[in-house]
Design a protein around this motif. Sequence first.
Motif, PDB file in Angstrom:
ATOM      1  N   THR A 161       1.067  -1.262  -0.672  1.00 28.78           N
ATOM      2  CA  THR A 161       0.327   0.114   0.069  1.00 28.78           C
ATOM      3  C   THR A 161       1.472   0.928   0.291  1.00 28.78           C
ATOM      4  O   THR A 161       1.904   1.086   0.099  1.00 28.78           O
ATOM      5  CB  THR A 161      -0.819  -0.099   1.644  1.00 28.78           C
ATOM      6  N   GLY A 162      -0.002   2.687  -0.158  1.00 31.56           N
ATOM      7  CA  GLY A 162       1.072   3.571  -0.756  1.00 31.56           C
ATOM      8  C   GLY A 162       2.213   4.288   0.522  1.00 31.56           C
ATOM      9  O   GLY A 162       3.282   3.963  -0.311  1.00 31.56           O
ATOM     10  N   TYR A 163       1.743   4.178   1.387  1.00 35.98           N
ATOM     11  CA  TYR A 163       2.306   4.628   2.677  1.00 35.98           C
ATOM     12  C   TYR A 163       3.266   4.197   2.755  1.00 35.98           C
ATOM     13  O   TYR A 163       5.046   3.958   3.648  1.00 35.98           O
ATOM     14  CB  TYR A 163       1.502   5.240   4.157  1.00 35.98           C
ATOM     15  N   LYS A 164       3.620   2.702   2.834  1.00 34.93           N
ATOM     16  CA  LYS A 164       4.714   1.899   2.667  1.00 34.93           C
ATOM     17  C   LYS A 164       5.648   1.386   1.919  1.00 34.93           C
ATOM     18  O   LYS A 164       6.723   0.635   2.094  1.00 34.93           O
ATOM     19  CB  LYS A 164       4.122   0.204   2.979  1.00 34.93           C
ATOM     20  N   ILE A 165       5.089   2.332   1.095  1.00 33.17           N
ATOM     21  CA  ILE A 165       6.110   2.241  -0.842  1.00 33.17           C
ATOM     22  C   ILE A 165       7.555   3.023  -0.573  1.00 33.17           C
ATOM     23  O   ILE A 165       7.562   3.869   0.414  1.00 33.17           O
ATOM     24  CB  ILE A 165       5.796   2.259  -1.980  1.00 33.17           C
ATOM     25  N   PRO A 166       8.585   2.215  -0.034  1.00 31.81           N
ATOM     26  CA  PRO A 166      10.428   2.789  -0.431  1.00 31.81           C
ATOM     27  C   PRO A 166      10.120   4.205  -0.923  1.00 31.81           C
ATOM     28  O   PRO A 166       9.891   4.269  -1.953  1.00 31.81           O
ATOM     29  CB  PRO A 166      10.865   1.666  -0.381  1.00 31.81           C
ATOM     30  N   LYS A 167      10.650   5.391  -0.006  1.00 31.96           N
ATOM     31  CA  LYS A 167      10.635   6.477  -0.686  1.00 31.96           C
ATOM     32  C   LYS A 167      12.148   7.235  -1.414  1.00 31.96           C
ATOM     33  O   LYS A 167      12.393   7.587  -2.182  1.00 31.96           O
ATOM     34  CB  LYS A 167      10.414   7.698  -0.142  1.00 31.96           C
ATOM     35  N   ALA A 168      13.201   5.566  -0.529  1.00 30.82           N
ATOM     36  CA  ALA A 168      14.668   6.146  -1.139  1.00 30.82           C
ATOM     37  C   ALA A 168      14.849   4.458  -0.760  1.00 30.82           C
ATOM     38  O   ALA A 168      14.757   3.631  -0.332  1.00 30.82           O
ATOM     39  CB  ALA A 168      15.212   6.996  -0.299  1.00 30.82           C
TER      40      ALA A 168
END
Length: 553
Positions: free
Chosen positions: A523-530
């Motif tokens: 789900t969106g908030y779990k996707i790595p941003k780095a």
Amino acid sequence: MEKIWLDSYPDGVDHEINPDAYNSLIEVFEESVSQYPERPAFCNMGKVLTYAEMDKKTRDFAAYLQSELNLKHGDRIALMMPNLLQYPIAIFGAMKAGLTIINVNPLYTSRELKHQLNDSQADAIVIVENFAHTLQQIIKETSLKHIIVTQLGDALGGVKSYLVNFVVKYIKKLVPAFELPGATPFKQALKVGEKCSLEKVELTSSDIAFLQYTGGTTGVAKGAVLTHRNIMANLMQADCWFSSLLSDGQELVITALPLYHIFSLTANCMLFCKVGGLNVLITNPRDMKGFVKELSKHQFTVITGVNTLFNGLLNTPGFADLDFSRLHLTLGGGMAVQESVARKWHEVTGHPLSEAYGLTETSPAVCMNPADLKEYNGTIGLPICSTEVSIRNDEGKELGINEAGELWVRGPQVMRGYLDRPEETAKVLNEDGWFATGDVAVMNEKGFCKIVDRKKDMILVSGFNVYPNEIEDVVAANEKVLEVAAVGIPSESSGEVVKIFVVKKDPTLTEEELIQHCRDNLTGYKIPKAVEFRDDLPKSNVGKILRRELRDE
């Protein structure tokens, strides 16, 4: 919860064990010596010692400690070695002399070694010479009275002993120069002890067997006080749990995790001594090619390890060609077993990788999957015999089925406390004997537990809990990934975001490809941003990936 998990117990497994069946671990060892005198007990670098030979060498070592060093019941001895035959000789020899053992990681820095020796008030140490220079740096700042130094090949005998020691010291140059005046060579200690008398020490189950230090990943390393009863209870629990799989006098276990780690100490050394098995000691499991070559020489029945060890083997040429016909138990612990690794292990070996769970403070086993496990189930299994578990919230209130909370444990394997640290002990061990593990878990309706993550590793994204284990499991499922670690990093907009550190298996792997893989599975908030690619990841002495070090960067 108790009725639920009792109903789920495997057939033939008793719900309770008798932790007072023996007075000490030496009684267990001597029983095996009596039953299996000519059976091989330990093997390293091609040298095999039978139970009778182990009995003789441990007697000689105990006599030396007692008669020549004048060490008494309750005195403390540190052991600082990799997996060598000298290690079990020192363990059981020290116990015969009535001593308490402090297991020390040989890769410790001088600062870490100084802390552990002083905190434990060690009287003596057995150290392999490869790391003696570390001891030299701090020896004057400790209370050590006696030093015994061993070389890697000391227990191999004859020409092989000389050759191994020569190559290690002069060809590979793996022994930095050191000076430890008054130190006694291990071989000399055995030779002198052979001529000394040994006075039998009456050990009791309440005597301290090991001061087992935690890794120190959450602060200063603390010594867990583990009694003979604690360790005996745990090896009996494991013996009972796997009774349908283990045949007395017939097992061959691959011991790649170091004996100074609680998992290997109990699950390999102690348990397989009790059942008359053979421990094949792997001195350097990081040399994967050499490890696979050694495995090819044995028809092993059991192998234990951590996820990174199994993953490393699966990615080493030649492993898939080994003979797995006698293998009937693969036990993973120390860190979460990733689904992709477990499924690949089953595919290659034809046998399931069974996950278990434990801690230094619980000697170590708390939960195990049933012996008749057919395939990976994503859980750490059921509470083992004579063990209660409870899922609690931050206020200590018990939660219901499938509700996430801290895992609490009660049983005869739970430590007495942390050495000389009553306040630290009180934080985790209450008056009713419940130990708070610091791990977040859930329990299903059949009593199977699943570790969600360490409380301290949880990532908080916009108020939502994100558990690194889940992220890592998803990323590791990508066939181009060799290893991965997920941590939280600060974010002005959401408090924290997920960052992943990745070691590539396939050099063509890109950041965009990985992020898309995560979008497809998270789900969106779990996707790595780095995403950061690395050649390797920091690991503990047993191969557990250290997220803390990555966070600290």
